[in-house]
Design a protein around this motif. Sequence first.
Motif, short mmCIF file in Angstrom:
data_model
loop_
_atom_site.label_atom_id
_atom_site.label_comp_id
_atom_site.label_asym_id
_atom_site.label_seq_id
_atom_site.Cartn_x
_atom_site.Cartn_y
_atom_site.Cartn_z
N ASP A 95 5.09 -0.17 -6.14
CA ASP A 95 3.70 0.16 -5.85
C ASP A 95 3.54 0.71 -4.43
OD1 ASP A 95 3.01 -0.58 -8.35
OD2 ASP A 95 1.77 -2.30 -7.79
N THR A 96 4.34 0.21 -3.50
CA THR A 96 4.30 0.72 -2.13
C THR A 96 4.57 2.22 -2.11
OG1 THR A 96 4.89 -1.40 -1.12
CG2 THR A 96 5.46 0.59 0.12
N LEU A 110 1.61 1.52 4.27
CA LEU A 110 1.20 0.16 3.89
C LEU A 110 2.27 -0.45 2.99
CD1 LEU A 110 -2.53 0.90 2.98
CD2 LEU A 110 -1.51 0.54 5.24
N LEU A 112 2.62 -2.95 0.09
CA LEU A 112 1.65 -3.42 -0.88
C LEU A 112 2.22 -4.47 -1.83
CD1 LEU A 112 0.15 0.04 -1.90
CD2 LEU A 112 -0.73 -1.54 -0.17
N ARG A 117 -3.23 -5.08 -2.98
CA ARG A 117 -3.64 -5.52 -1.66
C ARG A 117 -2.53 -5.24 -0.64
NH1 ARG A 117 -6.50 -9.72 -4.89
NH2 ARG A 117 -4.63 -11.01 -5.03
N VAL A 118 -2.95 -5.18 0.63
CA VAL A 118 -2.01 -4.87 1.72
C VAL A 118 -1.39 -6.17 2.22
CG1 VAL A 118 -1.68 -3.71 3.92
CG2 VAL A 118 -3.52 -2.98 2.39
N ALA A 262 -6.93 -0.24 -0.76
CA ALA A 262 -6.04 -1.39 -0.63
C ALA A 262 -6.54 -2.34 0.45
CB ALA A 262 -4.63 -0.91 -0.32
N THR A 266 -8.03 -6.20 -0.07
CA THR A 266 -7.54 -7.33 0.73
C THR A 266 -8.70 -8.07 1.38
OG1 THR A 266 -5.55 -6.00 1.19
CG2 THR A 266 -5.89 -7.98 2.51
#
Length: 276
Positions: A95-96, A110, A112, A117-118, A262, A266
């Motif tokens: 996903d990153t 980021l 992830l 979420r980060v 993202a 978070t």
Amino acid sequence: MATATRTTYGARDHARAQEGARAEAMPVVPATDWPEPPCEAGYLVWAETVAGGNYTHRVLARGTELRLTDPGGDACAHLLLYVDGRPWERLNAADTVKVQWNAYLRAGGLLLSDQGRVLATLIADTAGRHDALCGTSTLVRNTHRYGDGTPQSASPAGRELLTLAALKNGLEPRDLPPSLSFFQGVEVRDDGTLEFTGSAGPGASVTLRAEQDLTVLIANVPHPLDPRPSYVSTPLEVLAWRAAPTTPGDPLWEATPEGRRAYANTADFLAARGQS
């Protein structure tokens, strides 16, 4: 057995005589004793030199900044991140890469989780050679390449070391996803093959900012695509200090639509838990 340590009293006296001794690779306790800290006095919370073929781990509070440095030019930091207390929310390398439309880790990127979420923001990078595609080395591969890959050997595999770090944080081998690698890079060629691009060179560093409370696992071992026949891994410097998380209005927050979402995910999650 040496004469001095033949008895319990002798062993105790021998052990106590080592107080204050320093090795090249070890934690500094307290971290604030680190010479020339990169932050305000008293803010340093983690200071350690990790030997080649070794590992480390720590729990860091949200907002903490973590700097990894390759002093000798042959470190390779294989990194895993977990939300502290919620180990099922962890670094997701796929996903990153996918969410940010970029297979290469760079400043402003980021890290992830699979919850959208980060976990951490890559806020500084003097290296430019990293890898989000290959993961770390394995017992089978290291045994084939170097003759051994067990943790106590001269050529430990990254997955074996990360397993030890995980166990010390209440995690199991099944909790280990693919890791990210810093300071040793790969590039994807037109035919889909991966080309190892080598080290960023001595003195390269990256700085990450924790956007949630994180459990951090690091193994310092050769990249799995490193073509050298010998096991080459030099020390890794790890420093972390108290700072503040990324907030709305920060250029990093506003850089891309995917990033804004993202960060917003978070913040929304943390607000529901009473955190700001």
